[in-house]
Scaffold this motif. Sequence first.
Motif, mmCIF file in Angstrom:
data_model
loop_
_atom_site.group_PDB
_atom_site.id
_atom_site.type_symbol
_atom_site.label_atom_id
_atom_site.label_comp_id
_atom_site.label_asym_id
_atom_site.label_seq_id
_atom_site.Cartn_x
_atom_site.Cartn_y
_atom_site.Cartn_z
ATOM 1 N N ARG A 1 39.836 -22.541 -23.205
ATOM 2 C CA ARG A 1 38.765 -21.372 -23.227
ATOM 3 C C ARG A 1 38.917 -20.312 -24.419
ATOM 4 N NH1 ARG A 1 41.842 -19.528 -17.745
ATOM 5 N NH2 ARG A 1 43.936 -18.464 -18.934
ATOM 6 N N GLU B 1 34.028 -10.923 -13.908
ATOM 7 C CA GLU B 1 33.879 -11.944 -15.282
ATOM 8 C C GLU B 1 34.074 -13.386 -14.740
ATOM 9 O OE1 GLU B 1 38.416 -12.281 -16.609
ATOM 10 O OE2 GLU B 1 37.390 -10.352 -17.399
ATOM 11 N N TYR C 1 31.192 -13.000 -19.406
ATOM 12 C CA TYR C 1 31.892 -13.932 -19.993
ATOM 13 C C TYR C 1 33.224 -13.439 -20.474
ATOM 14 C CZ TYR C 1 27.507 -16.548 -19.219
ATOM 15 O OH TYR C 1 26.306 -16.901 -18.666
ATOM 16 N N SER D 1 27.425 -12.230 -22.588
ATOM 17 C CA SER D 1 28.278 -12.410 -23.752
ATOM 18 C C SER D 1 28.563 -11.066 -24.405
ATOM 19 C CB SER D 1 28.067 -13.189 -24.809
ATOM 20 O OG SER D 1 27.794 -14.501 -24.189
ATOM 21 N N SER E 1 37.062 -14.808 -21.615
ATOM 22 C CA SER E 1 37.670 -16.183 -22.130
ATOM 23 C C SER E 1 39.210 -16.406 -21.228
ATOM 24 C CB SER E 1 37.893 -16.464 -23.738
ATOM 25 O OG SER E 1 38.968 -15.492 -24.115
ATOM 26 N N THR F 1 34.781 -20.659 -25.071
ATOM 27 C CA THR F 1 33.962 -20.155 -23.799
ATOM 28 C C THR F 1 32.481 -19.955 -24.289
ATOM 29 O OG1 THR F 1 35.900 -18.975 -22.864
ATOM 30 C CG2 THR F 1 33.892 -17.904 -22.461
ATOM 31 N N HIS F 2 32.342 -19.109 -25.226
ATOM 32 C CA HIS F 2 30.865 -18.928 -25.409
ATOM 33 C C HIS F 2 30.173 -20.232 -25.735
ATOM 34 C CE1 HIS F 2 32.535 -15.034 -25.814
ATOM 35 N NE2 HIS F 2 31.774 -14.771 -24.748
ATOM 36 N N TYR G 1 35.115 -17.221 -16.754
ATOM 37 C CA TYR G 1 35.297 -18.252 -17.709
ATOM 38 C C TYR G 1 34.836 -19.848 -17.334
ATOM 39 C CZ TYR G 1 39.936 -19.458 -15.686
ATOM 40 O OH TYR G 1 40.895 -19.837 -14.716
ATOM 41 N N PRO G 2 34.289 -20.603 -17.969
ATOM 42 C CA PRO G 2 33.425 -21.761 -17.510
ATOM 43 C C PRO G 2 34.259 -22.930 -17.805
ATOM 44 C CG PRO G 2 32.790 -21.292 -20.055
ATOM 45 C CD PRO G 2 33.637 -20.207 -19.631
ATOM 46 N N CYS H 1 29.120 -21.973 -22.672
ATOM 47 C CA CYS H 1 28.041 -21.422 -22.049
ATOM 48 C C CYS H 1 26.714 -21.959 -22.707
ATOM 49 C CB CYS H 1 28.290 -20.016 -21.692
ATOM 50 S SG CYS H 1 29.637 -19.382 -20.645
ATOM 51 N N CYS I 1 27.618 -19.430 -14.800
ATOM 52 C CA CYS I 1 26.827 -19.072 -16.073
ATOM 53 C C CYS I 1 25.590 -18.331 -15.645
ATOM 54 C CB CYS I 1 26.683 -20.128 -16.931
ATOM 55 S SG CYS I 1 28.144 -21.092 -17.594
#
Length: 554
Positions: free
Chosen positions: A409, A299, A379, A435, A381, A413-414, A301-302, A417, A372
């Motif tokens: 996050r 996983e 993904y 996701s 968080s 998070t989403h 997180y961005p 992305c 990503c």
Amino acid sequence: MQRKSRLLRRLMAIAFALSLLIGSRFVLPVFAKSPYDIVILNGRVMDPETNFDDIRNVGIKDGRIATITEDAISGQETIDATNHIVAPGFIDTHFHWTRPIGYKVALRDGVTTAMDLEAGVYGPRVDEWYQMHQDHSQVNYGTASGHEFARSKVTMNLPDEDLLDAPYSVVRSRGAGIGWSDDVLELEQGNQMLTLIDEGLRQGALGVASTVGYFPGATAREMFEVQRVGANYGRPTSVHLRYTPGTITTEPNGAQEILSNAVALGAPAVINHYNNPGWQMVQELLVRLREQGHNVWGEIYPYAAGMTTINAAFVRPENWVDTLGHKYEDTMQDSLTGEFYTLEKYQQVLAKAPATQIVLYKMPPDDIPDWCRLPGVIYASDAMMMPMAWDDAPTWDMPYEKIPNTHPRLAGTHGTCFRLARKHNIPLMQILAASSYNPAKYLGNTGLEAMQERGRLQEGMVADIVVLDPVKVTDNSTYAQGTLPTTGIPYVLVNGAIVVKDSEVLKDVNPGQPIRFPVAPKPRFQSLTLEDWQNKYLVSPTGFGALDKDVLNY
């Protein structure tokens, strides 16, 4: 009868006229009996498992997707999804704030299932944790059996009532001393800890949650045996790696430990937040092992910064400053005030409040778009939490901007992305798969039925659904204000119930269901002994001389 019929037609005509005045996106009650509970019309339906991508109408009945069709359909309620994507609800497997206010923020980011597979729950209280959520959760909920909480129990003898999950117990356990992190376990302690972890799995936990990266006292044998407990049930161990955050060598070494254990044990494994130095190597390991048939995944997180407690072993000066070359003044931030730490402030806070949360900057932002676009990634968080019981403040009614600050996050998070996908031409299907479908697929492959029917936008599947605007969906949370919700996701359905309507989370709508294995009749862990190991992994001492005499005729 004719009078009633004319009245009904008049009411329907009025309703239709009102719909034209109100606008394109609305929920409209239908007065006549309809075959579906909810219909979502004119949306771009995208399913990551089949790569289906076309304009369709979706009919929902009894919590499931009953039809996906080009035909005209009607329902008790109608959502007009023109110019919107209709996709599977997002599944977050690394979500620590498992409380109503945390779930409320996550729903705005499209999350329909939130699970804590990194910290998890103290094994003997897994069933209690699920009961705490029953009929009170807006999202689907799940957890794992926690390595850290079991370790805290055997090293510091904390009372069971202090050990539950991350929101309730991290301050209590991490603030009680350093035994939980630094002690090297004796064989008897190890057996006690493994028994506690096994009990959580027996009670239906989704796997083993391990934060071994916080335990300098954990031996290689301890981590192997923790994974073996999960392997006994065919369930994954989800791991904050040893040495994380580290270097381009130590980070992959931490992953290699977990993955080699998993291969040896024939067990699933999860590499948590590998968006750290050496991530390219970790990605290649995961892809190659999956190509060989192993159920292993990871996983990200961005975000360039993470969040942890100040007493984490890896931020001690001898590691963070002396070994890794960081400066507190540049990398360690107070999440509430925004101020950066000095060595003196670090030492003061560590002494007074050792479970204080900090933001930790560790990676270049330019790497984030590549994270990503990693194939097969999920993904997650790593949503951080406030210390609290179920009904403690901050409560559900607190405005987003008033929630005490945390890492962005949690809320974004989403949304982040999707924003990065628009900017860097990352395919929408990649974002949706990471996701929703990817976590559902990996967990479903462990035999978890609840995940075999989620993460997909297909007839017959559970109606966990997001309706989002691909042009407008974006994050709004920042390090300065980390609780501002994502926008551009006007509708979220959980188990066929509308929970987010016109971008507002509906209060007291709690359709969330447990994501859980059936309770097992008895535990599967058997205590380890040195004698058992010797009997299995050493040649029996039958006598060197006697064997030679038979063969050589002495």
